[in-house]
Design a protein around this motif. Structure first.
Motif, short mmCIF file in Angstrom:
data_model
loop_
_atom_site.label_atom_id
_atom_site.label_comp_id
_atom_site.label_asym_id
_atom_site.label_seq_id
_atom_site.Cartn_x
_atom_site.Cartn_y
_atom_site.Cartn_z
N THR A 198 -94.52 110.55 -103.64
CA THR A 198 -95.89 110.43 -104.16
C THR A 198 -95.98 110.84 -105.63
OG1 THR A 198 -96.42 112.65 -103.33
CG2 THR A 198 -96.95 110.79 -101.91
N LYS A 199 -95.12 111.76 -106.05
CA LYS A 199 -95.16 112.25 -107.43
C LYS A 199 -94.67 111.21 -108.43
CE LYS A 199 -94.78 117.19 -106.39
NZ LYS A 199 -93.90 118.39 -106.45
N ILE A 200 -93.75 110.35 -108.01
CA ILE A 200 -93.15 109.41 -108.97
C ILE A 200 -93.54 107.96 -108.73
CG2 ILE A 200 -91.16 110.93 -109.32
CD1 ILE A 200 -89.55 108.91 -107.64
N LYS A 201 -94.28 107.69 -107.67
CA LYS A 201 -94.63 106.30 -107.37
C LYS A 201 -95.54 105.72 -108.45
CE LYS A 201 -98.73 107.41 -104.60
NZ LYS A 201 -99.70 107.08 -105.68
N ASN A 202 -95.41 104.42 -108.67
CA ASN A 202 -96.31 103.70 -109.56
C ASN A 202 -97.46 103.07 -108.80
OD1 ASN A 202 -93.49 103.65 -111.02
ND2 ASN A 202 -95.03 103.30 -112.60
N SER A 203 -97.19 102.70 -107.54
CA SER A 203 -98.24 102.11 -106.71
C SER A 203 -97.87 102.27 -105.25
CB SER A 203 -98.42 100.63 -107.04
OG SER A 203 -97.30 99.87 -106.59
N ILE A 204 -98.86 102.13 -104.40
CA ILE A 204 -98.62 102.12 -102.96
C ILE A 204 -99.53 101.08 -102.32
CG2 ILE A 204 -100.21 104.05 -102.59
CD1 ILE A 204 -98.44 104.76 -100.12
N VAL A 205 -98.94 100.28 -101.46
CA VAL A 205 -99.69 99.26 -100.72
C VAL A 205 -99.50 99.54 -99.24
CG1 VAL A 205 -99.83 96.80 -100.14
CG2 VAL A 205 -99.46 97.51 -102.52
N GLU A 206 -100.59 99.47 -98.49
CA GLU A 206 -100.51 99.61 -97.04
C GLU A 206 -100.81 98.27 -96.40
OE1 GLU A 206 -103.08 102.77 -95.81
OE2 GLU A 206 -101.65 104.33 -96.41
N THR A 207 -100.04 97.94 -95.39
CA THR A 207 -100.21 96.67 -94.72
C THR A 207 -100.02 96.87 -93.22
OG1 THR A 207 -99.35 94.38 -94.54
CG2 THR A 207 -97.75 96.10 -95.04
N GLU A 208 -100.68 96.09 -92.43
CA GLU A 208 -100.55 96.16 -90.97
C GLU A 208 -99.70 94.99 -90.49
OE1 GLU A 208 -104.17 96.65 -88.85
OE2 GLU A 208 -104.95 98.21 -90.18
N ASN A 209 -98.58 95.33 -89.87
CA ASN A 209 -97.67 94.32 -89.35
C ASN A 209 -97.03 94.83 -88.07
OD1 ASN A 209 -97.45 93.96 -92.57
ND2 ASN A 209 -97.19 91.97 -91.58
N ALA A 210 -96.45 93.93 -87.32
CA ALA A 210 -95.80 94.31 -86.07
C ALA A 210 -94.59 95.19 -86.32
CB ALA A 210 -95.39 93.06 -85.28
N THR A 211 -93.86 94.92 -87.42
CA THR A 211 -92.67 95.70 -87.77
C THR A 211 -92.62 95.87 -89.29
OG1 THR A 211 -91.23 93.76 -88.05
CG2 THR A 211 -91.38 94.72 -85.83
N THR A 212 -91.84 96.85 -89.74
CA THR A 212 -91.62 97.04 -91.17
C THR A 212 -90.98 95.81 -91.77
OG1 THR A 212 -91.20 99.37 -90.66
CG2 THR A 212 -90.64 98.63 -92.88
N PHE A 213 -90.07 95.23 -91.04
CA PHE A 213 -89.37 94.02 -91.47
C PHE A 213 -90.36 92.91 -91.80
CE2 PHE A 213 -87.32 89.97 -90.12
CZ PHE A 213 -86.33 89.92 -91.09
N GLN A 214 -91.34 92.69 -90.94
CA GLN A 214 -92.34 91.64 -91.18
C GLN A 214 -93.21 91.99 -92.38
OE1 GLN A 214 -94.52 90.79 -87.59
NE2 GLN A 214 -92.68 90.18 -86.46
N GLY A 215 -93.49 93.27 -92.58
CA GLY A 215 -94.25 93.70 -93.74
C GLY A 215 -93.54 93.37 -95.03
N VAL A 216 -92.23 93.58 -95.06
CA VAL A 216 -91.44 93.27 -96.24
C VAL A 216 -91.47 91.76 -96.51
CG1 VAL A 216 -89.10 93.19 -97.18
CG2 VAL A 216 -89.94 95.27 -96.11
N LEU A 217 -91.28 90.97 -95.48
CA LEU A 217 -91.30 89.52 -95.65
C LEU A 217 -92.63 89.05 -96.24
CD1 LEU A 217 -89.58 88.24 -92.36
CD2 LEU A 217 -88.56 88.55 -94.63
N GLU A 218 -93.71 89.69 -95.85
CA GLU A 218 -95.04 89.29 -96.31
C GLU A 218 -95.29 89.68 -97.76
OE1 GLU A 218 -99.66 90.52 -95.34
OE2 GLU A 218 -98.27 90.34 -93.64
N HIS A 219 -94.78 90.80 -98.18
CA HIS A 219 -95.14 91.34 -99.50
C HIS A 219 -94.02 91.28 -100.53
CE1 HIS A 219 -99.09 93.06 -98.41
NE2 HIS A 219 -98.55 93.16 -97.21
N PHE A 220 -92.85 90.84 -100.15
CA PHE A 220 -91.69 90.86 -101.04
C PHE A 220 -91.94 90.05 -102.32
CE2 PHE A 220 -87.58 89.34 -102.57
CZ PHE A 220 -86.87 90.52 -102.65
N GLN A 221 -92.41 88.84 -102.17
CA GLN A 221 -92.58 87.95 -103.32
C GLN A 221 -93.63 88.48 -104.30
OE1 GLN A 221 -90.69 85.49 -104.18
NE2 GLN A 221 -89.43 85.59 -102.33
N SER A 222 -94.69 89.07 -103.80
CA SER A 222 -95.75 89.55 -104.69
C SER A 222 -95.28 90.75 -105.54
CB SER A 222 -96.99 89.94 -103.88
OG SER A 222 -96.69 90.99 -102.97
#
Length: 264
Positions: A198-222
């Protein structure tokens, strides 16, 4: 970061993989690079002893050929042929020389274009507890401007787990973007994010997905990161994919380096 380990086999990617590790070591500074190649011995009965000598000599020659083909950039590059299987060999090496980061290619002996993680590289990711950087085939070293770290649980109890990530962020002066994936089985404890992050992050996005893997697939390109970072857990990022050693490109493919932190 003091010691980088590069296991190589018969992959045509061995030279570019080692060169990436050397370039990274040169960039960070004061880092040793160790190259290992693991070979299996046959029974010493009969002609076994003579055959084992031939195999060991071939392994040494292969290591020398790979090392002679790279630009060492005044980095200490030490080669070690090891007996046994690759996972046992890496673990034995790690006991004698603590490994801060292991650099591997996504495939080893696989010739199938549809394969992302081959059997050997899959075993190293799944069965060892050493931080791993999976470098795409033929990928050349370049500056890292942004790192995307994806996780389901932000709780990381052991401080040293984050050390490789922190060193890369500091070395490259890269920004860290966090992707917290809220899965159906998420707990309140999962929402607590490690203070160092939290101290060094530039941003944080929260997303609801069935798995972490699916979350990455959804947000990777952006996010379009230069490195994707995940934490190795028993039932973590790759979930069912990690139940087998071979991972196909159609199931998961990463065209940038993938940093897998030790989370067990």
């Amino acid at each position: 970061m003091k010691n980088i380990l590069v296991p190589i086999g018969s992959s045509k990617n061995a030279i570019s993989n080692l060169q990436y590790a050397i370039d990274l070591a040169s960039f960070i500074g004061d880092v040793n690079v160790y190259v290992i190649s693991v070979f299996k011995e046959f029974s010493k009965a009969g002609t076994g002893t003579r055959l084992n000598r031939v195999i060991e000599d071939d392994t040494k020659n292969n290591l020398e050929d790979v090392i002679n083909a790279v630009d060492k950039k005044d980095i200490s590059v030490v080669a070690h042929p090891l007996k046994g299987n690759v996972v046992e060999g890496v673990e034995r090496f790690n006991k004698h020389i603590p490994v801060d980061l292991m650099v591997i290619g996504p495939r080893s002996n696989s010739v199938k274009e549809e394969v992302y993680l081959g059997n050997t590289s899959g075993k190293l990711v799944k069965q060892t507890n050493i931080p791993i950087l999976v470098v795409p085939e033929g990928y050349t070293f370049k500056n890292v401007d942004s790192i995307l770290m994806a996780f389901k649980s932000g709780t990381i109890s052991k401080k040293k787990v984050l050390n490789p990530l922190m060193e890369l962020i500091e070395g490259f002066d890269a920004e860290l973007n966090l992707l917290r994936v809220i899965t159906p089985d998420a707990t309140e404890e999962d929402a607590k994010i490690n203070d160092r992050l939290t101290k060094i992050k530039n941003s944080i996005v929260e997303t609801e997905n069935a798995t972490t893997f699916q979350g990455v697939l959804e947000h990777f390109q952006s996010h379009n990161p230069d490195i994707l970072c995940v934490v190795r857990r028993k039932r973590g990022f790759f979930k069912k994919l990690w139940e087998k050693n071979i991972i196909l490109k159609k199931e998961f493919y990463c065209n940038i380096p993938l940093l897998v932190l030790s989370g067990k």
